[in-house]
Design a protein around this motif. Structure first.
Motif, PDB file in Angstrom:
ATOM      1  N   UNK A 251      83.519 -10.460  -7.549  1.00 61.52           N
ATOM      2  CA  UNK A 251      82.738  -9.942  -8.747  1.00 61.52           C
ATOM      3  C   UNK A 251      81.455 -10.058  -8.383  1.00 61.52           C
ATOM      4  N   UNK A 252      81.041 -11.020  -7.397  1.00 60.12           N
ATOM      5  CA  UNK A 252      79.597 -10.865  -7.186  1.00 60.12           C
ATOM      6  C   UNK A 252      79.041  -9.712  -6.438  1.00 60.12           C
ATOM      7  N   UNK A 253      79.936  -9.061  -6.099  1.00 65.42           N
ATOM      8  CA  UNK A 253      79.395  -7.849  -5.486  1.00 65.42           C
ATOM      9  C   UNK A 253      79.379  -6.470  -6.809  1.00 65.42           C
ATOM     10  N   UNK A 254      78.218  -6.014  -6.893  1.00 68.12           N
ATOM     11  CA  UNK A 254      78.023  -5.211  -8.042  1.00 68.12           C
ATOM     12  C   UNK A 254      77.855  -3.832  -7.409  1.00 68.12           C
ATOM     13  N   UNK A 255      78.605  -2.742  -7.685  1.00 69.03           N
ATOM     14  CA  UNK A 255      78.725  -1.522  -7.113  1.00 69.03           C
ATOM     15  C   UNK A 255      77.680  -0.591  -7.831  1.00 69.03           C
ATOM     16  N   UNK A 256      77.401  -0.674  -8.913  1.00 70.18           N
ATOM     17  CA  UNK A 256      76.592   0.248  -9.676  1.00 70.18           C
ATOM     18  C   UNK A 256      77.427   1.405 -10.220  1.00 70.18           C
ATOM     19  N   UNK A 257      76.611   2.360 -10.902  1.00 70.41           N
ATOM     20  CA  UNK A 257      77.500   3.537 -11.531  1.00 70.41           C
ATOM     21  C   UNK A 257      78.202   4.362 -10.231  1.00 70.41           C
ATOM     22  N   UNK A 258      79.376   5.102 -10.766  1.00 67.97           N
ATOM     23  CA  UNK A 258      80.168   6.025  -9.949  1.00 67.97           C
ATOM     24  C   UNK A 258      79.097   7.261  -9.934  1.00 67.97           C
ATOM     25  N   UNK A 259      78.816   7.902  -8.919  1.00 70.64           N
ATOM     26  CA  UNK A 259      77.897   8.945  -8.610  1.00 70.64           C
ATOM     27  C   UNK A 259      77.583   9.482  -7.438  1.00 70.64           C
ATOM     28  N   UNK A 260      78.566  10.562  -7.046  1.00 72.68           N
ATOM     29  CA  UNK A 260      78.466  11.104  -5.649  1.00 72.68           C
ATOM     30  C   UNK A 260      77.043  11.730  -5.415  1.00 72.68           C
ATOM     31  N   UNK A 261      76.267  12.055  -6.518  1.00 71.81           N
ATOM     32  CA  UNK A 261      75.076  12.761  -6.423  1.00 71.81           C
ATOM     33  C   UNK A 261      73.858  11.887  -6.371  1.00 71.81           C
ATOM     34  N   UNK A 262      73.971  10.588  -6.341  1.00 68.78           N
ATOM     35  CA  UNK A 262      72.868   9.637  -6.509  1.00 68.78           C
ATOM     36  C   UNK A 262      72.231   9.702  -5.191  1.00 68.78           C
TER      37      UNK A 262
END
Length: 309
Positions: A251-262
């Motif tokens: 849980x200490x890994x924070x992926x961020x929003x799902x977005x292939x366009x980022x």
């Protein structure tokens, strides 16, 4: 028969990924969740205080030019001294696939800036005269940046005892430490001898998400051959998966929003809508080149905050 199967598989993969990108773009355009507003990046007074020095270690070859050149440009524009270091003391060379390969070449056609900034950095005096790793005196620096990359030349960098020593020194000295993308592996692989655990064990962090790393690998595999995105050349698993294993809890890994366009909607000096950072104490991390400008701004502000303590 295998050739036909590969062709069908390649076309199918590209079509499905294209559909995923389109859907992701629609989602991102309407509901992207950036955490940029959580961070103070007011750099109006940055650079007017005592001079700050940033240590910028690089592998001899294979690093990502975008994740190096963007921070360099931001920091030098703010008046900071950026000091490069390489294993031999000779100038480093980036991964050419990122500049000219299928994926990187496409990015450079859409955005001319990455390649332009890389060659500007490449021609700078500090870049052409780097320190040798063994000549670096870490006590002379206020901060350190670990850049990313996925070329084969990154392997000795990510596994370097000297690099791991620098990670431990700067983290334990409460100096500003930052990493982008695969640069996080340099810290996750660094072991604190007092705990026999990764120096990131108790930290929160991000890195390049597995879904984006896999997307880049499979897309360029079918477009331009196996060598374009060298996922299996440098590490046997996704960066996200390895980093998670070094943490006290996934849980200490924070992926961020799902977005292939980022990665194709990069932040700028004034537009942070599609950026994402994770900060924990004196350590901050970013996902990929699209976060690099905002990362560099927050890094600068963080360095001033740390130096004032």
């Amino acid at each position: 028969m295998s050739l036909i199967q590969n062709m069908v598989g390649g076309v199918t993969t590209v079509v499905l990924m294209g559909l995923a990108v389109f859907i992701s773009y629609l989602i991102a355009a309407s509901s992207y969740t950036s955490n940029a507003s959580q961070f103070n990046v007011d750099v109006s007074a940055v650079g007017t205080s005592a001079p700050r020095k940033i240590l910028f270690p690089l592998p001899q070859v294979g690093f990502d030019p975008t994740e190096a050149a963007y921070p360099w440009k931001v920091w030098t524009s703010l008046g900071y001294s950026v000091v490069f270091a390489t294993p031999t003391g000779d100038p480093a060379h980036c991964d050419p696939e990122i500049l000219k390969g299928a994926l990187g070449g496409f990015v450079n056609k859409v955005y001319e800036e990455p390649e332009k900034l890389y060659f500007e950095m490449y021609g700078s005096e500090s870049y052409t005269k780097p320190l040798r790793y063994s000549d670096v005196k870490p006590e002379e620096f206020d901060a350190i940046h670990f850049t990313g990359g996925h070329g084969a030349g990154m392997t000795p960098f990510l596994n370097s005892p000297w690099v791991h020593k620098m990670a431990l020194h700067f983290l334990s000295s409460n100096k500003t430490v930052g990493a982008i993308c695969h640069g996080v592996l340099a810290l996750s692989r660094a072991i604190d001898p007092q705990t026999n655990r990764s120096v990131l064990h108790s930290r929160k962090t991000t890195t390049v998400p597995a879904y984006l790393e896999g997307f880049a690998y499979y897309l360029t595999r079918y477009l331009a051959g196996m060598g374009t995105y060298q996922l299996n050349t440098t590490w046997p698993q996704y960066c996200e998966d390895e980093v998670k294993q070094s943490l006290s809890t996934p849980e200490n890994y924070i992926r961020g929003p799902w977005d292939f366009m980022a990665p194709l909607l990069p932040g700028s000096m004034s537009d942070h809508r599609h950026t994402f950072l994770v900060e924990d104490g004196n350590y901050l991390s970013a996902r990929f080149w699209g976060d690099a400008v905002f990362y560099a701004l927050r890094f600068a502000k963080k360095m001033e905050e740390q130096s004032a303590q």
